[in-house]
Design a protein around this motif. Structure first.
Motif, mmCIF file in Angstrom:
data_model
loop_
_atom_site.group_PDB
_atom_site.id
_atom_site.type_symbol
_atom_site.label_atom_id
_atom_site.label_comp_id
_atom_site.label_asym_id
_atom_site.label_seq_id
_atom_site.Cartn_x
_atom_site.Cartn_y
_atom_site.Cartn_z
ATOM 1 N N GLY A 42 -0.861 7.094 -7.227
ATOM 2 C CA GLY A 42 -0.767 7.425 -5.809
ATOM 3 C C GLY A 42 -1.561 8.664 -5.433
ATOM 4 O O GLY A 42 -2.389 8.619 -4.511
ATOM 5 N N PRO A 43 -1.345 9.793 -6.126
ATOM 6 C CA PRO A 43 -2.122 10.987 -5.792
ATOM 7 C C PRO A 43 -3.625 10.795 -5.955
ATOM 8 O O PRO A 43 -4.413 11.325 -5.163
ATOM 9 N N ALA A 44 -4.036 10.026 -6.976
ATOM 10 C CA ALA A 44 -5.465 9.804 -7.191
ATOM 11 C C ALA A 44 -6.075 9.011 -6.035
ATOM 12 O O ALA A 44 -7.156 9.344 -5.525
ATOM 13 N N LEU A 45 -5.391 7.946 -5.607
ATOM 14 C CA LEU A 45 -5.888 7.154 -4.487
ATOM 15 C C LEU A 45 -5.923 7.976 -3.200
ATOM 16 O O LEU A 45 -6.882 7.888 -2.420
ATOM 17 N N TYR A 46 -4.875 8.755 -2.998
ATOM 18 C CA TYR A 46 -4.817 9.556 -1.776
ATOM 19 C C TYR A 46 -5.917 10.613 -1.773
ATOM 20 O O TYR A 46 -6.499 10.911 -0.728
ATOM 21 N N ARG A 47 -6.215 11.154 -2.931
ATOM 22 C CA ARG A 47 -7.280 12.158 -3.015
ATOM 23 C C ARG A 47 -8.631 11.542 -2.638
ATOM 24 O O ARG A 47 -9.440 12.167 -1.948
ATOM 25 N N GLY A 58 2.848 16.638 -1.121
ATOM 26 C CA GLY A 58 3.780 15.699 -0.507
ATOM 27 C C GLY A 58 3.265 15.003 0.729
ATOM 28 O O GLY A 58 3.954 14.141 1.293
ATOM 29 N N SER A 59 2.038 15.332 1.164
ATOM 30 C CA SER A 59 1.537 14.770 2.422
ATOM 31 C C SER A 59 1.239 13.281 2.335
ATOM 32 O O SER A 59 1.189 12.600 3.368
ATOM 33 N N ARG A 60 1.035 12.762 1.137
ATOM 34 C CA ARG A 60 0.585 11.381 1.022
ATOM 35 C C ARG A 60 1.628 10.364 1.502
ATOM 36 O O ARG A 60 1.272 9.267 1.932
ATOM 37 N N PHE A 61 2.901 10.714 1.447
ATOM 38 C CA PHE A 61 3.943 9.739 1.787
ATOM 39 C C PHE A 61 3.948 9.396 3.278
ATOM 40 O O PHE A 61 3.887 8.220 3.656
ATOM 41 N N LEU A 93 0.827 -1.200 0.000
ATOM 42 C CA LEU A 93 0.000 0.000 0.000
ATOM 43 C C LEU A 93 0.866 1.256 0.000
ATOM 44 O O LEU A 93 0.592 2.219 -0.734
ATOM 45 N N ARG A 94 1.929 1.242 0.795
ATOM 46 C CA ARG A 94 2.830 2.390 0.824
ATOM 47 C C ARG A 94 3.495 2.583 -0.536
ATOM 48 O O ARG A 94 3.646 3.719 -1.007
ATOM 49 N N ARG A 95 3.883 1.481 -1.184
ATOM 50 C CA ARG A 95 4.499 1.582 -2.510
ATOM 51 C C ARG A 95 3.498 2.076 -3.543
ATOM 52 O O ARG A 95 3.865 2.857 -4.439
ATOM 53 N N LEU A 96 2.257 1.656 -3.429
ATOM 54 C CA LEU A 96 1.228 2.078 -4.381
ATOM 55 C C LEU A 96 0.945 3.570 -4.268
ATOM 56 O O LEU A 96 0.869 4.288 -5.274
ATOM 57 N N VAL A 97 0.812 4.051 -3.040
ATOM 58 C CA VAL A 97 0.526 5.471 -2.830
ATOM 59 C C VAL A 97 1.706 6.337 -3.262
ATOM 60 O O VAL A 97 1.532 7.497 -3.649
ATOM 61 N N ALA A 98 2.915 5.783 -3.239
ATOM 62 C CA ALA A 98 4.101 6.550 -3.648
ATOM 63 C C ALA A 98 4.230 6.681 -5.161
ATOM 64 O O ALA A 98 5.003 7.519 -5.644
#
Length: 297
Positions: free
Chosen positions: A167-172, A211-214, A157-162
Motif C-alpha cells: 500500500g505505501p509503495a503504490l501510494y508513493r 497515514g494519508s493514504r487511507f 483498490l482501497r483494500r490494496l492501498v491499505a
C-alpha cells in the motif's frame, strides 16, 4: 500546531469510526461578526490552507472557521474505512461545537466534494444555516467520474492501498511530483505558473503525511461518495431550508461541469468564476469578494 491563515488553532475530539479522533480547527475574525464555516475540498492534498487566499482577502469583516477533515491535513489520519458517514459525523460535531459557542445562523461554504458531505445534512441542519454556498461542487470521486462505474467496483483498490508494504509503495508512486503535477494541472488549477518546484514539494509533503493514504485512496476511488447517481444530490439540494448559492468553475473538466450545471438549476443564486476544481484557492480573493457582496445584499 501552526496557524495556516493567521487564526487561532484549536482541536476538537470526535468519536468517529470507533476511534477518538483529533480534528484541527482554525478560527479568525471578530466574535459576534457573521460566521462563515469553510469546508476544504476533498482531494489527495486536502487542507484548510486552501482557504488562505480567501481569508486574506476577506480579512476581519466576518468570522471565519475552517478545519482539516479526518484523514487529511493536520487532523488525525488513522487506518480507517473512510466513508461519507464518517465525514458527515465530523461535520456534525464541528457544527454542534460552533452553535454551542455562538448564537445565530452561519454561512456554510463548501468546496468541491465537501459540498456533497454538507448536502447529506440538508434535512437536519440547513434550517440553522443562513446560506449554503457550493463552490465548484462535485459528488463523485475521480475514478467513478472517469469510468462511470460505481464506487463499489473500486473496493479492491482501497483494500490494496491499505495493505502494509504494498500500500505505501503504490501510494508513493501515485504521489510522485509528476503525478501531482498532472492532477493539479488538469483538474485543480488553471494557471500552470502555480506549479513551481516549491509548490509541488509543498503539495507532495502534504499528500505524504503519515497515514494519508487511507482517506486519500477512499476519495479517489469513490469511497467518500454519498450516492451512485446524481439524483441523490439534486434531491438533497431541494431539501435545503436556506438560500442555496452555487459557484460554477468556468474551466472545470467537462464531466464535472455538466454535474455542476445540473445542480445549479436548483440554486437560488449562481455565480460564474474562472478556474477549475480548485477555484476557491486559485481565485480565492475574487470568491471572497463575491461572497461579501452576497452577504451585503
Amino acid at each position: 500546531m501552526t496557524a495556516v491563515f493567521g487564526g487561532v488553532v484549536d482541536t476538537l475530539e470526535v468519536q468517529l469510526g470507533g476511534r477518538r479522533l483529533r480534528i484541527v480547527t482554525e478560527r479568525r475574525g471578530p466574535q459576534g461578526a457573521p460566521l462563515w464555516l469553510l469546508l476544504p475540498a476533498l482531494s489527495t492534498v486536502s487542507s484548510r490552507s486552501e482557504w488562505q487566499p480567501l481569508v486574506m482577502a476577506v480579512q476581519d469583516r466576518v468570522q471565519l472557521v475552517s478545519f482539516d477533515w479526518p484523514g487529511f491535513g493536520d487532523s488525525d489520519r488513522p487506518a480507517l474505512a473512510y466513508d461519507v458517514a464518517l465525514l458527515g459525523g465530523c461535520l456534525e460535531a464541528v457544527l454542534t461545537d460552533l452553535t454551542s459557542r455562538q448564537a445565530g445562523p452561519l454561512t456554510l461554504v463548501a468546496a468541491g466534494h465537501s459540498a456533497a458531505v454538507a448536502l447529506a445534512l440538508a434535512g437536519t441542519w440547513s434550517d440553522r444555516w443562513s446560506r449554503f454556498v457550493a463552490v465548484a461542487p462535485t459528488w463523485r470521486g475521480p475514478l467513478p467520474t472517469m469510468t462511470g462505474w460505481s464506487p463499489g467496483r473500486f473496493g479492491w483498490l482501497r483494500r490494496l492501498v491499505a495493505l502494509p508494504l504494498i500500500g505505501p509503495a503504490l501510494y508513493r508512486l501515485n504521489t510522485s511530483r509528476a503525478m501531482l503535477r498532472l492532477m493539479l494541472r488538469r483538474h485543480v488549477w488553471l494557471d500552470p505558473g502555480l506549479l513551481t518546484p516549491d509548490r509541488l514539494r509543498q503539495q507532495q509533503r502534504l499528500a505524504r503525511r503519515r497515514g494519508s493514504r487511507f482517506a486519500s485512496s477512499a476519495f479517489v476511488s469513490g469511497g467518500l461518495d454519498a450516492a451512485d447517481e446524481r439524483g441523490w444530490w439534486l434531491e438533497q439540494a431541494r431539501c435545503l431550508q436556506c438560500p442555496f448559492h452555487v459557484v460554477l468553475a468556468t474551466a472545470a473538466p467537462p464531466r464535472s461541469t455538466r454535474e455542476m450545471e445540473l445542480l445549479a438549476q436548483t440554486a437560488d443564486a449562481v455565480t460564474h468564476l474562472p478556474g477549475r476544481l480548485g477555484l476557491h484557492q486559485e481565485f480565492g480573493a475574487l470568491l471572497g469578494q463575491r461572497l461579501l457582496e452576497a452577504l451585503a445584499s
